[in-house]
Structures are given as C-alpha cells and as structure tokens.
Design an enzyme around this catalytic site. Structure first.
Site, PDB file in Angstrom:
ATOM      1  N   GLU A   1     -10.020   5.630 -10.843  1.00 23.91           N
ATOM      2  CA  GLU A   1      -8.522   5.820 -10.890  1.00 23.91           C
ATOM      3  C   GLU A   1      -8.101   4.194 -11.010  1.00 23.91           C
ATOM      4  O   GLU A   1      -8.513   3.351 -10.121  1.00 23.91           O
ATOM      5  CB  GLU A   1      -7.973   5.947  -9.347  1.00 23.91           C
ATOM      6  CG  GLU A   1      -8.250   7.827  -9.040  1.00 23.91           C
ATOM      7  CD  GLU A   1      -7.877   8.709 -10.073  1.00 23.91           C
ATOM      8  OE1 GLU A   1      -6.883   8.312 -10.947  1.00 23.91           O
ATOM      9  OE2 GLU A   1      -8.407   9.793 -10.270  1.00 23.91           O
TER      10      GLU A   1
ATOM     11  N   CYS B   1      -0.176   1.062  -7.117  1.00 23.52           N
ATOM     12  CA  CYS B   1      -0.455   1.497  -8.832  1.00 23.52           C
ATOM     13  C   CYS B   1       0.695   2.134  -9.222  1.00 23.52           C
ATOM     14  O   CYS B   1       0.912   1.933 -10.446  1.00 23.52           O
ATOM     15  CB  CYS B   1      -1.649   2.205  -8.550  1.00 23.52           C
ATOM     16  SG  CYS B   1      -1.685   3.543  -7.594  1.00 23.52           S
TER      17      CYS B   1
HETATM   18  P1  NAD Z   1     -10.041  -4.332  -8.019  1.00 24.67           P
HETATM   19  O1  NAD Z   1     -10.413  -3.824  -9.097  1.00 24.67           O
HETATM   20  O2  NAD Z   1     -10.057  -5.846  -7.895  1.00 24.67           O
HETATM   21  O3  NAD Z   1     -11.079  -4.097  -6.631  1.00 24.67           O
HETATM   22  C1  NAD Z   1     -11.200  -2.648  -6.283  1.00 24.67           C
HETATM   23  C2  NAD Z   1     -12.376  -2.577  -5.728  1.00 24.67           C
HETATM   24  O4  NAD Z   1     -13.639  -2.785  -6.640  1.00 24.67           O
HETATM   25  C3  NAD Z   1     -12.690  -3.667  -4.537  1.00 24.67           C
HETATM   26  O5  NAD Z   1     -13.483  -2.745  -3.414  1.00 24.67           O
HETATM   27  C4  NAD Z   1     -13.632  -4.617  -5.140  1.00 24.67           C
HETATM   28  O6  NAD Z   1     -14.312  -5.330  -4.311  1.00 24.67           O
HETATM   29  C5  NAD Z   1     -14.423  -3.950  -5.982  1.00 24.67           C
HETATM   30  N1  NAD Z   1     -15.076  -4.275  -7.342  1.00 24.67           N
HETATM   31  C6  NAD Z   1     -14.789  -5.849  -7.725  1.00 24.67           C
HETATM   32  N2  NAD Z   1     -15.536  -5.908  -8.889  1.00 24.67           N
HETATM   33  C7  NAD Z   1     -16.703  -4.863  -8.690  1.00 24.67           C
HETATM   34  C8  NAD Z   1     -17.710  -4.801  -9.527  1.00 24.67           C
HETATM   35  N3  NAD Z   1     -18.138  -5.643 -10.436  1.00 24.67           N
HETATM   36  N4  NAD Z   1     -18.343  -3.643  -9.159  1.00 24.67           N
HETATM   37  C9  NAD Z   1     -18.088  -2.922  -8.249  1.00 24.67           C
HETATM   38  N5  NAD Z   1     -17.157  -3.113  -7.357  1.00 24.67           N
HETATM   39  C10 NAD Z   1     -16.293  -4.136  -7.593  1.00 24.67           C
HETATM   40  O7  NAD Z   1      -8.741  -3.781  -7.408  1.00 24.67           O
HETATM   41  P2  NAD Z   1      -7.780  -4.192  -6.283  1.00 24.67           P
HETATM   42  O8  NAD Z   1      -7.081  -5.351  -6.593  1.00 24.67           O
HETATM   43  O9  NAD Z   1      -8.547  -3.885  -4.963  1.00 24.67           O
HETATM   44  O10 NAD Z   1      -6.839  -2.873  -6.336  1.00 24.67           O
HETATM   45  C11 NAD Z   1      -5.643  -3.074  -7.047  1.00 24.67           C
HETATM   46  C12 NAD Z   1      -5.696  -2.269  -8.461  1.00 24.67           C
HETATM   47  O11 NAD Z   1      -5.983  -1.004  -8.020  1.00 24.67           O
HETATM   48  C13 NAD Z   1      -4.582  -2.107  -9.341  1.00 24.67           C
HETATM   49  O12 NAD Z   1      -4.937  -2.307 -10.413  1.00 24.67           O
HETATM   50  C14 NAD Z   1      -3.751  -0.820  -8.969  1.00 24.67           C
HETATM   51  O13 NAD Z   1      -3.061  -0.318  -9.801  1.00 24.67           O
HETATM   52  C15 NAD Z   1      -5.236  -0.053  -8.792  1.00 24.67           C
HETATM   53  N6  NAD Z   1      -4.846   1.225  -8.062  1.00 24.67           N
HETATM   54  C16 NAD Z   1      -4.922   2.299  -8.559  1.00 24.67           C
HETATM   55  C17 NAD Z   1      -4.730   3.472  -7.946  1.00 24.67           C
HETATM   56  C18 NAD Z   1      -4.782   4.876  -8.520  1.00 24.67           C
HETATM   57  O14 NAD Z   1      -4.785   5.850  -7.815  1.00 24.67           O
HETATM   58  N7  NAD Z   1      -4.745   4.942  -9.943  1.00 24.67           N
HETATM   59  C19 NAD Z   1      -4.468   3.268  -6.424  1.00 24.67           C
HETATM   60  C20 NAD Z   1      -4.399   2.188  -5.944  1.00 24.67           C
HETATM   61  C21 NAD Z   1      -4.810   0.834  -6.657  1.00 24.67           C
END
Ligand code: NAD
Length: 979
Positions: A740, A774
């Site tokens: 997501e 999001c």
């Molecule tokens: P992010 O992508 O920076 O991080 C998400 C998670 O991924 C964190 O736990 C992070 O540590 C991990 N991560 C980062 N790099 C990684 C890698 N290389 N391998 C594995 N894991 C890794 O996102 P964020 O800043 O935590 O959240 C905000 C984002 O999430 C926004 O883009 C928002 O739109 C999205 N979001 C989407 C939904 C949805 O349901 N569509 C819901 C909430 C948030």
C-alpha cells in the site's frame, strides 16, 4: 381522557379560539403551501424538494437552475407530475426558459421570507414594525454561515453589535406589551449562537472554547445591558451544549454582570440531560441570588443528533420518540414554573397540548401570565399564536434575519419541522388528527425500556471517544502524564520469545519537543535478522496447525487488552508521532477494529468448503497460510496499520517478522506487546526494528520469506516489489507482495457545493494530522463559478488553524514527524513561492518540527507540487473551468488512492463516481478517516497493489487456496449412492 383535567380544558380552549384558517405554510392557495402538501404525500418528492431548496441559493444562473430542476425532478423514471412541474416553474412554458427560473427564484425567495424576516435589520424593519403594531413582541436572531475563520466570526460579532444598536435606537422608548413584566421581559430582545463567535469551538478544544465564547460574548452582553435589553444564548448541537452553558455561567459570574437578569439560555427538551442542566442552572442562580431566564424548546437538530450518534456508535443524546420529548418538556416546564424565584420561564413550542400544560401548570403553581412567556417561530403556527393572544398570553416571535444563502439551513430545518410525520403542526392542520388525541398526555420515557445490549454478536466498530464528556478529556490528559513518566525506556529486539537488548539503537523523539526522548529501541543486524527468520520458519509448524478459532481468539484477546489500555496507547502516539488526542484515538480504535474484524473474517474463511461434488467425488476447498511473512509498517498510523497487517498475517496462520518504522518504534513495541500479552506462542511474532535501508533489503530478499506486507511510500514500495521479484538461491515460493503506497489526492468543489461543508471538509482532509495521511487531500480543484468565494473562505480558515504541541487539545495541528521531512516540506513550500503564490497560517512554535498550514496557488501545470506526494500540510489550489477539466486534473496523476467531490448536482455526482480514478471516493464529506468494515481502504494505480484493508477480501492475500479432490468410489461402490 379526563375531560376535567385542567390541561385538557386549556387545550380545548386553545383549539376553540384557533381561527379556522390554516397556518400560512400549509395554505394551498399559495405556491409553497401546495408544494408542502405534495411533499408530505410523497416522501421521494420531499427529499428532492428539500435538497433542491438547500442547493438553490448557489444556483446563480438560469442555466444552473434549469439543470438542477431537471436532475432533481426529471431524472430516471421519476417524472415530474404536471402539477409539481407547474408549481416549480410557476409557468407552463417548460423548464428551459430564463423566465421560469426567474419566477422560481421569486417564488423561493418569497417562501424563504415566510420564515426569515429580511436580509438586514434595516430591511426587516417593516416586518418588525408590523409585529409591534399588532401588539406582538419578538426576539431577533442573526442567521449566518458557519463561522469557519476568525474573519467570519468577527464579522458576525460586528453585525451583532450593529443589530443591537439598530434595535436599541428603534425601540428606545418602547415597553413590553401588557401583561409582560418589563423588568423580566424588556422590549429589546435578541438571540445569539455560540458557534458563530468562535471558529475553533468544539468539544476536543473544550477549555479554550469556553473561554473564547465567554470573552467574545462579553461585548455583546455589555451592549445589550447598556441598551436595557435582553439577550438569549441559543442552543445548537449537543456537542456544544456544555461549552455553551459553561461560558454563559462564567460570563454572568463576572463582577460586571452581577445582579443583571437580562440574559437567558435555551435548553432543549429532546436531550436526556436537560433536566439535570436545569437543576444546575437553578442551583447556580439561587446561590448567586439572581434570576436566570431559560427558554425551553423541543430542539431542532433531532435528525442530526440521532444520525451522528448512530454513526459514532454513541448512545443517542436525544429521546427516541417525539412523545418522550413532549413528556420531558412538561416535566422541565413544571420544574421551571415551580422555581420562579430563580428561573424566569420562556416556553418555545407550537404544540397545543404542551402549551395547555404550561398554562394550566402556571395557574396551578400561581405564576401570573406576565411572569413567563411563550415563544413561537416567525412564520409558523399563526392560528395557535392568535388563540394564545386572545387568552391574554403574550407570544414572542423568534425572528431570524439574514441573507438567503446562509439562511437556507434554517429554512430547511423549518421545512422538516413542518412536514415531519410526528410534528404537531402536521398532525393538527394537515392530518386533522382528533383534537382530544392531540391533547392526550405524552408517553413517559423509561430508561430501562431502551437499554441496548452491548453484547450483540457480530462485528461492531469501536466508538471513538466523546470529548464532550469531561471524564474523557481528563483521561487523555492524565494518560499523557502517565506515559510521560515512562519515557526514555529501552526496548529490546524480541526473537522466539527471547529479548536482545543490544544492537544498533534507534532513539525516538517527541516531534513537539525533540529534546524529549520517547524511548530507545534496539535494531537488528543481519545476524539477528537471519535468526528471526529461522525462528519464524520453525514456529510455522505449530502455528499453522492451530485452529482458526484459536488464532482468532488471540486477536480478540489483543483487542480486549487494547481496549483496556486505550488511553495509554493514545498517549504514546501523542508523544511519539505528534497526533492530537482525536487523531490518536482514531488510530487506536482502528487497531481494535482490525483485530475484531479479521478475527471474525478468519472464522468465516477457516475450515473446508465442499464444492460441486458429483457422486463418487469429494471436492474440498480450503485456505492455507503462505508461510513466513515480513510486515513493514509506516509511522503515520503507528498502531492501526501495524496491527492491521500483522493481525491479518497471523490470523491466517502465518508467522511474522514485524518491523515498525524507525520513526515510531515505541508505538511498534506497543503493538508487539499487545500480541505477546494476548498469548501468542513464542516465535510466531518477532519484533525486529531497524532502519529500513539497513536491514530491509536483506529481509525482503531472504530465501525463507514468503510474503511481504508493506505500507509506506511509493519509492520504497516499488523497490520492495522489484527486490521480491528476484529469486534467491534455494527460494521455494514466489514472494507475494501486499503493498500500500501513497497518494496525490484531490477534492473537486463544484459550483453548487455547500461551501460551509466544503471548506470545513477540505481543511480537515488537508490539514488534520498535518496532512501526513496517505488519504490526505493535497489538491483542491475548484470550479470557476465558486473559485473566488471558496478560496477566500478557505484562506481565512487556514489562517485560523491553531498549531502547537500535539498534547494541547486547543491545537488542531501539531508538528510533522521529524526534522528531515520538515525540511523537505519547507522546500516544497519554497518552490511554491517561486512558481506561484502561497497563503499560510500564522507563525508556528519554534521548539518542535512544525510547518504552518499552507495553500499553494497559481502553480504552473507542470509544477511538481501538483504531482508528487508531499506528505505535509501543503494544499495546492487549482481552478477548473468546468467538470471535464476538473476530472482531467483530478485524474492527472499516476496515484489512485482517495478522492472526493462536494456537489449538490445529482448528475455531477454520478459522473464523478464513474470517472474519478480513486480507490476510495468520498462524496460531500472529508476524504480521510476510513473505518474498518464501512470504508475498506486502499488504492490502485501507483497507490497500491493489494485489496482493501478492513474489507472482506483482505485476508485472502495472506493465504493460498487449495483444492483437494478425492475419488470416493472403490471397486464400484460409492458411499453417497449407498447412503
Ligand atoms: P516509508 O516508505 O519511508 O517507510 C515505510 C516503512 O518501510 C518503514 O518501516 C521503513 O523503515 C521501511 N523501509 C524503508 N526502506 C526500506 C527498505 N529498503 N526495505 C524495507 N523496508 C524499508 O514511508 P513512511 O514515511 O513510513 O510512511 C509514509 C508513506 O506511507 C506515505 O507515502 C503514505 O502515503 C504511505 N501510506 C500509505 C498508506 C496506504 O494505505 N496506502 C497508509 C499509510 C501510509
């Protein structure tokens, strides 16, 4: 019925004195009266008619009027009857001409003037004079738009002061008509609404609301007092009731107003709490040796209160039936009259039984008719008014003044009241219900008859906290303090039940005050990562063999623990992720919902299902877990999204490695501990925090990981999909990805939108939790027809947003999550400044990671602000010449997460439903706040690669379906055939 009952006698007297004519609104010789009759006969027409009337003031051209008429009354199968057609257009020349819309406009305006005395105090002068000349008296109310900004509130206050001045000049030498006692009922009488005075009024912001309403009422009270007049504080929604009462009391307790009896307050008999409020007011008045005027009314927001409570899962604050309200009114009226030493009574009702009760009770307890008054709404129940006057009772008319546009909400309330099935006026004047039946005593309300069992089976959404209850506000404040006492702890990695309190530490800070360390969480390295995967592989054998019921029970127990710890879980979010109380609460209840919902879903999906089975063949279908899953969660819904993904993976029989975001790891620990306390066997769930880039790739690519559930940014999501697609040596399954990602969500504001609703909804969608959802709105696309008006109101509302520490409930917005993201957002704002124009809220505190709410206007079409997810409080405002362009702009990104439209055109709504590319589309409401089971959530396009969280397809992603076919025929003998 006892014919000698004094109430019945009085009632009969009133009926006998009522003139033969109908109330004006039901007069069939008049255009509107005929329409009301038709609407009462045809519920569909009634809905369409009231909706049309509601939208009407925004229909500024004859083309728009004609289009809406067609859409409301000629759409689909429902053809407008010639009579309705004729009435609506006022001419038989068809719907399309400009003349017809002019006639319609005139007709609706004149209908509105039945209830609204004029646009300004001056233009209402004639009406007021007519009332005066016929010996009637009145109270004047100023209708306004919802005050969404300081500018709008102060305009209202200024208008109010002007109104009082105007009336004072006009009424200087007038006296209340006999027999009203001048000292109790001065001639000058106005009514005011608390919500118009303070734009940030609300139960979450309780203390500041009480204080600000008090401060802003003060000059108005002062002016009324100087003019020797009387002011009444109206009552609105239940959520504002206590704020209204408290500000009223606090203001009158000020020395300046000591001994002044010229202020009153309205109470609504439909509220279950009103009796207690009355006791409290009486006690307060008595102890201060003063008299307080109470205007007792039935209450005008019954539908709203009922629906609002049902949607939130709260007990309804209003009585379920009209007759209970009538009963409560009588009880309260009797109390008021009996306490006339400290309460001056005003009774607002059109109901003859209620009036008869009031008059008979006043006689019984010896309150002379000059010492209480009856109030009725301007434009309603004329025959009742005249009957009372003949009986020597002065009737005060409640006279609204205001422009048609903001007056529509008032008009629609009156239409509903006049046409409601249970309403007295309809029963008495339209249905011609037998008079004695109308005089029968109302049915008492008995609490015990209306107890709803909370143990009903099936899934129910966890209700949010009601912040109008003091115990909830106190609870949040205390929980934040309790949790503050626990800050700074160390949290270990946990693998196979074993804690590893060492490693790469991640320090988590309070974004409202970065000096405050929330906790330190140890992160895994590659070695621990491998160990965690190995333990999950080992635990698989036991966990997948557990029954669906056993696994669901873990979720139900975790839900119970979360319910128990609800306020502390909320407080951890306030302190670690900068959510205000309401936002944090929404996250906690969403987590509880996921646990309850997915638990039940697994019970539905577990077990084997028989397929088509011809004789000799047994075909069974069932699901089995995928194996070992990696759950990677974001920080912005630190409990809910983590719980959702983890619960789904676990309940379906998988073992899980849970990696919280390194920006919310302590909340991640809270989630882990819920499952641990719920009795999950060791090894089934490991807590493996770590910086994404450091261990993420290693885990995603690990041979023994079968699936990845990820929620986060597009960049990371796509990277994971790519990495997961590569086969590692020894890997036995294609890694399944439930991904997501972000959005670039838009709301379209149509030219006929209700701007009170649209401005508030856009502000909420774009700026609640600082735009870090999001689902948040990051583009608002406004049709040219309302662009200037909308943007002006939006800009004023944005300037009114309070920004400050998340734990201060007066602040709608808190900080953004961290310094890095803050700088990125500020960079976007700089770009907006260079490319277009920026409107911002006031200064923000310097001590935390704050960004002011920002509007970016006049951006060039290629601007990256219109394409990239900013994930902060920045809203791009775009103008569209028509709906085609609006939809093109809305769909002009590769994301497809949420979207919305504010419109009152049925055709526009239909088109937007069909053409807006968004996983979750919202109509005439804010676009955030999806609720489990009600709005299953998730996007497509570049927003997501999974099916809806909180919906019935979600669990299927964590399992693989299997079919087992058995040939049951052995050597020609088939069990089914024998049976
Ligand atoms: P992010 O992508 O920076 O991080 C998400 C998670 O991924 C964190 O736990 C992070 O540590 C991990 N991560 C980062 N790099 C990684 C890698 N290389 N391998 C594995 N894991 C890794 O996102 P964020 O800043 O935590 O959240 C905000 C984002 O999430 C926004 O883009 C928002 O739109 C999205 N979001 C989407 C939904 C949805 O349901 N569509 C819901 C909430 C948030």
């Amino acid at each position: 019925m006892d014919a000698n009952d004094p109430v019945v006698e009085k009632g009969r007297e009133i009926f006998s004195l009522m003139e033969a004519e109908q109330p004006a609104v039901f007069d069939r010789h008049r255009w509107a009266g005929e329409l009301m009759h038709l609407a009462m006969k045809d519920p569909h027409l009634k809905v369409q008619l009231f909706r049309f009337v509601d939208a009407f003031p925004t229909l500024t051209s004859s083309e728009l009027i004609t289009r809406h008429l067609r859409e409301y009354f000629l759409s689909g199968e429902a053809h407008l009857s010639p009579i309705v057609q004729q009435l609506l257009v006022g001419a038989s020349s068809g719907l399309a001409s400009g003349v017809t819309s002019a006639i319609l406009r005139r007709n609706i305006m004149s209908f509105a003037r039945t209830f609204i005395a004029g646009e300004t105090p001056a233009s209402a002068g004639k009406t007021l004079q007519r009332l005066r000349e016929t010996g009637r008296t009145f109270t004047v109310d100023l209708l306004g738009e919802a005050a969404l900004s300081e500018q709008e509130s102060s305009r209202y206050s200024d208008l109010y002061l002007e109104l009082v001045e105007h009336l004072a000049a006009d009424l200087r030498h007038r006296h209340a008509p006999a027999p009203l006692r001048e000292d109790l009922f001065p001639y000058l009488n106005v009514s005011v609404k608390a919500s118009s005075l303070f734009p940030r009024i609300g139960p979450l912001n309780y203390e500041e609301s009480v204080e600000q309403v008090r401060v802003r009422l003060r000059p108005i009270f002062r002016k009324v007092r100087e003019a020797g007049g009387f002011i009444n504080l109206d009552m609105e929604m239940f959520s504002l009731k206590n704020i209204t009462i408290e500000s009223f009391i606090a203001l009158l307790d000020e020395e300046e107003f000591a001994g002044w009896n010229g202020a009153g307050i309205a109470l609504q008999a439909y509220l279950k709490e009103t009796e207690e409020d009355l006791y409290r007011l009486a006690e307060w008045a008595e102890s201060g040796r003063r008299k307080v005027t109470v205007r007792l009314v039935k209450g005008a927001y019954w539908e709203y209160e009922t629906v609002n409570a049902a949607q939130k899962g709260w007990p309804s604050p209003v009585f379920p039936r009209k007759t209970h309200t009538d009963w409560n009114f009588e009880r309260c009226a009797e109390f008021m009259l009996r306490n006339s030493h400290c309460i001056t009574s005003a009774f607002g009702t059109h109901n003859v039984r209620t009036l008869a009760f009031v008059l008979a009770t006043a006689e019984r307890v010896s309150v002379p008719s000059g010492e209480f008054e009856v109030q009725m709404l301007y434009g309603m129940a004329e025959p009742v008014k005249s009957a009372l006057r003949e009986m020597g009772q002065v009737v005060r008319e409640y006279v609204p003044i205001g422009e048609l546009l903001p007056g529509m909400a008032y008009l629609v309330r009156r239409l509903l009241e006049n046409t409601s099935n249970e309403g007295f006026l309809r029963q008495a004047f339209v249905e011609n219900v037998d008079r004695d039946a109308l005089l029968a005593p109302p049915e008492p309300w008995r609490r015990e008859e209306h107890v709803v069992s909370s143990e009903e089976p099936g899934f129910r959404n966890e209700p949010p906290l009601d912040f109008s209850l003091p115990e909830n506000r106190r609870g949040c404040r205390e929980a934040v303090q309790r949790v503050r006492g626990k800050l700074g702890s160390l949290y270990p990695v946990v693998i196979d039940g074993k804690e590893y309190p060492a490693g790469n530490s991640i320090e988590s800070r309070n974004p409202s005050n970065p000096d405050e360390i929330v906790g330190t969480v140890f992160g895994i390295d590659r070695e621990l990562a491998d160990r965690a995967v190995a333990s999950a592989v080992k635990a698989q054998a036991v966990w997948r063999a557990a029954s669906a019921q056993e696994r669901a029970d873990v979720l139900f127990r975790a839900a119970a623990i979360a319910r128990r710890d609800r306020l502390e879980l909320l407080a951890w979010q306030v302190l670690e992720t900068g959510k205000n109380w309401a936002e944090a609460d929404a996250d906690v209840i969403e987590a509880i919902d996921y646990l309850e919902y997915y638990g039940r879903e697994m019970l539905r999906l577990g077990g084997r299902r028989r397929l088509i089975c011809p004789p000799g063949e047994e075909n069974l279908y069932h699901y089995q877990p995928r194996g070992v899953g990696l759950v990677i969660a974001p920080w912005n819904f630190p409990l809910a999204i983590s719980v959702g993904m983890t619960a789904a993976a676990l309940v379906t029989g998988n073992t899980v490695l849970y990696k919280p975001s390194s920006l919310s790891p302590v909340n991640g620990w809270q989630m882990f501990r819920l499952f641990r306390e719920a009795g999950l066997p060791d090894g089934v769930l490991s807590f493996v925090p770590g910086k994404g880039e450091a261990v993420g790739d290693h885990l995603v690519a690990h041979t023994d990981i079968d699936f990845i559930a990820f929620t986060g940014s597009r960049e990371v999501g796509l990277h994971i999909v790519e990495l997961a697609g590569r086969k590692a040596y020894g890997q036995r399954s294609v890694k399944h990805c439930v991904i997501e990602m972000g959005g670039k969500n838009a709301i379209i504001v149509d030219e006929d939108a209700d701007l009170d609703q649209a401005v508030a909804g856009v502000v909420h969608s774009a700026f609640s939790y600082q735009g870090q959802k999001c689902s948040a709105c990051s583009r608002v696309i406004v049709l040219a027809g309302c662009y200037d008006r909308f943007v002006q109101r939006l800009a004023d509302a944005v300037r009114t947003i309070a920004v400050g520490p998340a734990e201060d409930p007066a602040c709608f917005m808190g900080p953004v999550i961290e310094g890095g993201p803050r700088d990125v957002i500020l960079g976007y704002i700089e770009t907006a400044r260079e490319e277009g124009r920026v409107i911002q809220g006031g200064p923000v505190p310097e001590s935390g990671w704050y960004v002011p709410p920002t509007l970016a206007l006049d951006l060039p079409p290629e601007s990256r602000l219109l394409r990239e997810e900013i994930f902060g409080p920045v809203l791009a405002v775009m103008r569209a010449k028509d709906l085609d362009e609006a939809l093109r702009l809305a769909n002009g990104t590769d994301f497809a997460l949420t979207g919305g439209v504010y419109s009152r055109s049925p055709a526009t709504i239909q088109r937007v439903m069909a053409e807006f590319r968004a996983g979750n589309l919202y109509i005439n409401r804010s676009i955030t706040g999806a609720i489990v089971g009600r709005q299953p959530f998730g996007g497509f396009g570049m927003s997501g690669l999974g099916s809806k969280a909180g919906g019935s397809d979600y669990l299927l992603q964590f399992m693989v379906p299997r079919v087992i076919t058995e040939n049951t025929m052995r050597r020609g003998f088939t069990p089914e055939v024998i049976a």
